[in-house]
Design a protein around this motif. Structure first.
Motif, mmCIF file in Angstrom:
data_model
loop_
_atom_site.group_PDB
_atom_site.id
_atom_site.type_symbol
_atom_site.label_atom_id
_atom_site.label_comp_id
_atom_site.label_asym_id
_atom_site.label_seq_id
_atom_site.Cartn_x
_atom_site.Cartn_y
_atom_site.Cartn_z
ATOM 1 N N VAL A 104 0.844 -1.206 0.000
ATOM 2 C CA VAL A 104 0.000 0.000 0.000
ATOM 3 C C VAL A 104 0.879 1.257 0.000
ATOM 4 C CG1 VAL A 104 -2.044 -1.051 1.032
ATOM 5 C CG2 VAL A 104 -0.225 -0.214 2.530
ATOM 6 N N HIS A 105 1.980 1.174 -0.730
ATOM 7 C CA HIS A 105 2.977 2.250 -0.726
ATOM 8 C C HIS A 105 2.891 3.155 -1.947
ATOM 9 C CE1 HIS A 105 4.613 -0.878 -3.319
ATOM 10 N NE2 HIS A 105 5.330 0.062 -3.909
ATOM 11 N N THR A 106 2.030 2.812 -2.906
ATOM 12 C CA THR A 106 2.135 3.461 -4.226
ATOM 13 C C THR A 106 1.773 4.938 -4.217
ATOM 14 O OG1 THR A 106 -0.106 2.728 -4.783
ATOM 15 C CG2 THR A 106 1.718 1.293 -5.432
ATOM 16 N N TRP A 107 1.074 5.400 -3.180
ATOM 17 C CA TRP A 107 0.728 6.820 -3.129
ATOM 18 C C TRP A 107 1.949 7.696 -2.836
ATOM 19 C CZ3 TRP A 107 1.804 9.591 1.265
ATOM 20 C CH2 TRP A 107 2.035 8.856 2.433
ATOM 21 N N LEU A 108 2.944 7.123 -2.153
ATOM 22 C CA LEU A 108 4.048 7.949 -1.650
ATOM 23 C C LEU A 108 4.925 8.539 -2.753
ATOM 24 C CD1 LEU A 108 5.488 9.030 0.914
ATOM 25 C CD2 LEU A 108 6.968 7.028 0.791
ATOM 26 N N PRO A 109 5.416 7.744 -3.716
ATOM 27 C CA PRO A 109 6.254 8.353 -4.769
ATOM 28 C C PRO A 109 5.534 9.469 -5.520
ATOM 29 C CG PRO A 109 6.466 5.969 -4.797
ATOM 30 C CD PRO A 109 5.343 6.277 -3.862
ATOM 31 N N ASP A 110 4.246 9.266 -5.827
ATOM 32 C CA ASP A 110 3.488 10.311 -6.530
ATOM 33 C C ASP A 110 3.375 11.572 -5.686
ATOM 34 O OD1 ASP A 110 2.900 8.852 -8.909
ATOM 35 O OD2 ASP A 110 1.395 7.713 -7.803
ATOM 36 N N ALA A 111 3.073 11.391 -4.390
ATOM 37 C CA ALA A 111 2.938 12.549 -3.500
ATOM 38 C C ALA A 111 4.250 13.303 -3.391
ATOM 39 C CB ALA A 111 2.456 12.089 -2.124
ATOM 40 N N HIS A 112 5.363 12.574 -3.275
ATOM 41 C CA HIS A 112 6.666 13.224 -3.136
ATOM 42 C C HIS A 112 7.057 13.988 -4.401
ATOM 43 C CE1 HIS A 112 8.243 12.436 0.767
ATOM 44 N NE2 HIS A 112 8.166 11.132 0.672
ATOM 45 N N VAL A 113 6.839 13.358 -5.543
ATOM 46 C CA VAL A 113 7.254 13.985 -6.801
ATOM 47 C C VAL A 113 6.500 15.289 -7.035
ATOM 48 C CG1 VAL A 113 7.158 13.735 -9.310
ATOM 49 C CG2 VAL A 113 8.070 11.880 -7.907
ATOM 50 N N GLU A 114 5.200 15.308 -6.718
ATOM 51 C CA GLU A 114 4.392 16.491 -6.988
ATOM 52 C C GLU A 114 4.425 17.520 -5.865
ATOM 53 O OE1 GLU A 114 3.294 16.945 -9.934
ATOM 54 O OE2 GLU A 114 3.926 14.940 -10.533
ATOM 55 N N ALA A 115 4.766 17.118 -4.652
ATOM 56 C CA ALA A 115 4.762 18.050 -3.520
ATOM 57 C C ALA A 115 5.882 19.082 -3.664
ATOM 58 C CB ALA A 115 4.933 17.291 -2.207
ATOM 59 N N PRO A 116 5.672 20.301 -3.147
ATOM 60 C CA PRO A 116 6.799 21.242 -3.060
ATOM 61 C C PRO A 116 7.836 20.692 -2.095
ATOM 62 C CG PRO A 116 4.932 22.040 -1.782
ATOM 63 C CD PRO A 116 4.445 20.837 -2.534
ATOM 64 N N THR A 117 9.024 21.248 -2.118
ATOM 65 C CA THR A 117 10.117 20.705 -1.302
ATOM 66 C C THR A 117 9.728 20.596 0.169
ATOM 67 O OG1 THR A 117 11.775 21.604 -2.822
ATOM 68 C CG2 THR A 117 12.504 21.056 -0.598
#
Length: 505
Positions: free
Chosen positions: A234-247
């Protein structure tokens, strides 16, 4: 009345009220206006004062005391027997200190990089800080749930407003995963309320529960906490959130919000449903080892620096859940070593991952690309930056002398005492972590200058240097002298193991 009696309320409500004030005053959306400058200074002052209060909490904390400290308890909803109940022990206090330490650095890091509505941006982080402290200090289950869900709102806005091109997709995925995962936790709380007549977490811990009830409650908790860690699959949300989030969003997400999953397992799952936790411990160890090994290979394949660090976070957080659930694999003493290692890993990962996302942000602010292929030879034009990046990369790979080594080493030793193959698979992270981290460093930092954009790069400014220096000191200090952190946790971990050892069946 002594100030220390209300320290936790101050740590929660000072940043929340400060954030609300920034929203009310606003900055008219102009990042260059005088009002926007005042808002930045106000945000920094609030976070700095909050950190000072957390240092006071640390200095006033009694490492030898048993039970909760700085307890506050006021009736909130009398008809439901709900209380505004706060307290900390050696497990939660370090996480509060980490939260208040990281947030001012995020404010400084976003000082002049946020061009749109900076007052609202900093306000979101202030409110988020207070809510995260609330999660770590709540002793009433309903209060815990309110803080747990409420903190999704500012992070939802941070990613959705100030994020990248696919921010709407990423923020909806983040919100749905984390919100839906927590619904069953509320159902479990309601069931436990029916068994105990209140929402007191210690009342839940003493509730007589059948094995079937414990299994179901554990699964409900698992869905909430596994998503937050996040555990495979259930980890797949994390890479997307990190890539799109501001620093700043990536820093808070990796440094603090992921720790709430590990904290939930330690604070709720183990003491409330010890037999259910033991029943599923083999499954949890297997999922943790999959995260360490499989996700490590996934990280090797990444072309985006943020995605690589995001997958690295999933692999490193696998050590936390491994350290927690390896508890039942011991025949004799030493069961606390795994939990202590997991806790140290949470603090260490908060510092290292936060630092690495800030380093990526420094490059992104200059080149507007996170692709590894767009860089090369950065050390030639940014030698000071390169030194920091290599240090944090070495820490991420678990170099002895850095904080990244301490927690992983403790968990690996605990794993070895429990089962050779657990230790063998866990120790593979020392190879995989070095492989994907050093591969990125080789491609980005070293070699000849790859293109014109890299040739025109300027080294760290004073603000960036200050933030990275503070984090570097933290990484080295914890790596060379982890004793204060371990001493703070010991009594609470011993109490937890003693409680978990008392079966409810």
């Amino acid at each position: 009345m002594e100030l220390t009696q209300h320290l936790l309320s101050i740590l929660i409500w000072l940043p929340i009220i400060g954030g609300a004030a920034l929203i009310v005053i606003g900055d008219e959306g102009d990042a260059t206006s005088a009002r926007a400058g005042i808002m930045r200074i106000a945000a920094l002052i609030v976070t700095a004062v909050t950190f000072v209060f957390s240092v006071l909490l640390y200095m006033s904390f009694d490492n030898a005391a048993t039970g909760m400290q700085f307890v506050e308890k006021v009736s909130w909803v009398p008809s439901l027997n709900v209380f505004y109940s706060l307290g900390v022990d050696g497990i939660s206090a370090p996480l509060i200190l980490l939260t208040t330490f990281i947030t001012p650095l995020v404010v400084v890091a976003g000082w002049d990089t946020i061009k749109s509505r900076p007052a609202q941006y900093f306000a979101a982080f202030l409110i988020l800080e207070g809510l995260m402290v609330g999660v770590f200090s709540a002793l009433d289950a309903l209060l815990f749930y309110v803080f747990w869900e409420a903190m999704l709102i500012p992070m939802f806005l941070i990613i959705g407003i100030w994020g990248g091109v696919r921010r709407v997709y990423a923020t909806l995925k983040f919100f749905l995963y984390t919100f839906l995962g927590s619904v069953l936790m509320l159902v479990a709380f309601i069931y436990l309320y029916g068994q105990t007549g209140g929402f007191d977490l210690f009342g839940f811990m003493d509730a007589p529960l059948t094995l079937t009830a414990q299994k179901l409650i554990f699964v409900a908790f698992l869905l909430a906490f596994a998503v937050k860690v996040p555990m495979w699959p259930v980890h797949t949300w994390l890479p997307d959130a990190h890539v799109e989030a501001p620093t700043g969003g990536s820093v808070i997400l990796a440094a603090i919000m992921l720790k709430m999953g590990g904290y939930g397992f330690v604070r709720l799952s183990l003491p409330i449903v010890p037999d259910g936790s033991e029943y599923f411990s083999s499954m949890m160890i297997a999922l943790s080892l999959i995260a360490v090994v499989y996700i490590g290979f996934v990280a090797l394949m990444q072309k985006d620096m943020k995605k690589l660090i995001a997958y690295s976070s999933i692999a490193h957080m696998g050590f936390v859940t491994l350290g927690v659930f390896i508890l039942w694999s011991f025949d004799g003493s030493g069961a606390g070593l795994g939990i202590a290692g997991g806790m140290v890993q949470m603090i260490s990962h908060g510092l290292i991952s936060g630092a690495m996302f800030l380093c990526v942000g420094v490059l992104y602010d200059r080149v507007h690309s996170r692709e590894i292929a767009d860089y090369g030879g950065v050390a030639n034009t940014m030698p000071t930056y390169a030194a920091f990046m290599v240090l944090f990369a070495m820490a991420n790979a678990g170099l002895p002398g850095t904080s990244g080594f301490v927690g992983e080493f403790m968990v690996i030793v605990a794993s070895f005492k429990a089962n050779f193959w657990y230790a063998f698979l866990a120790a593979s992270t020392l190879i995989l972590g070095a492989a994907y981290t050093l591969w990125m460093i080789k491609r980005v930092i070293y070699g000849e200058v790859a293109n014109e954009k890299v040739a025109q790069l300027t080294d760290l400014n004073g603000r960036e240097f200050l933030v990275l220096t503070i984090l570097a000191i933290g990484v080295l200090l914890l790596g060379l002298w982890p004793a204060p952190l371990v001493d703070m946790m010991n009594v609470s971990i011993e109490q937890l193991i003693e409680h978990v050892g008392r079966s409810k069946l």
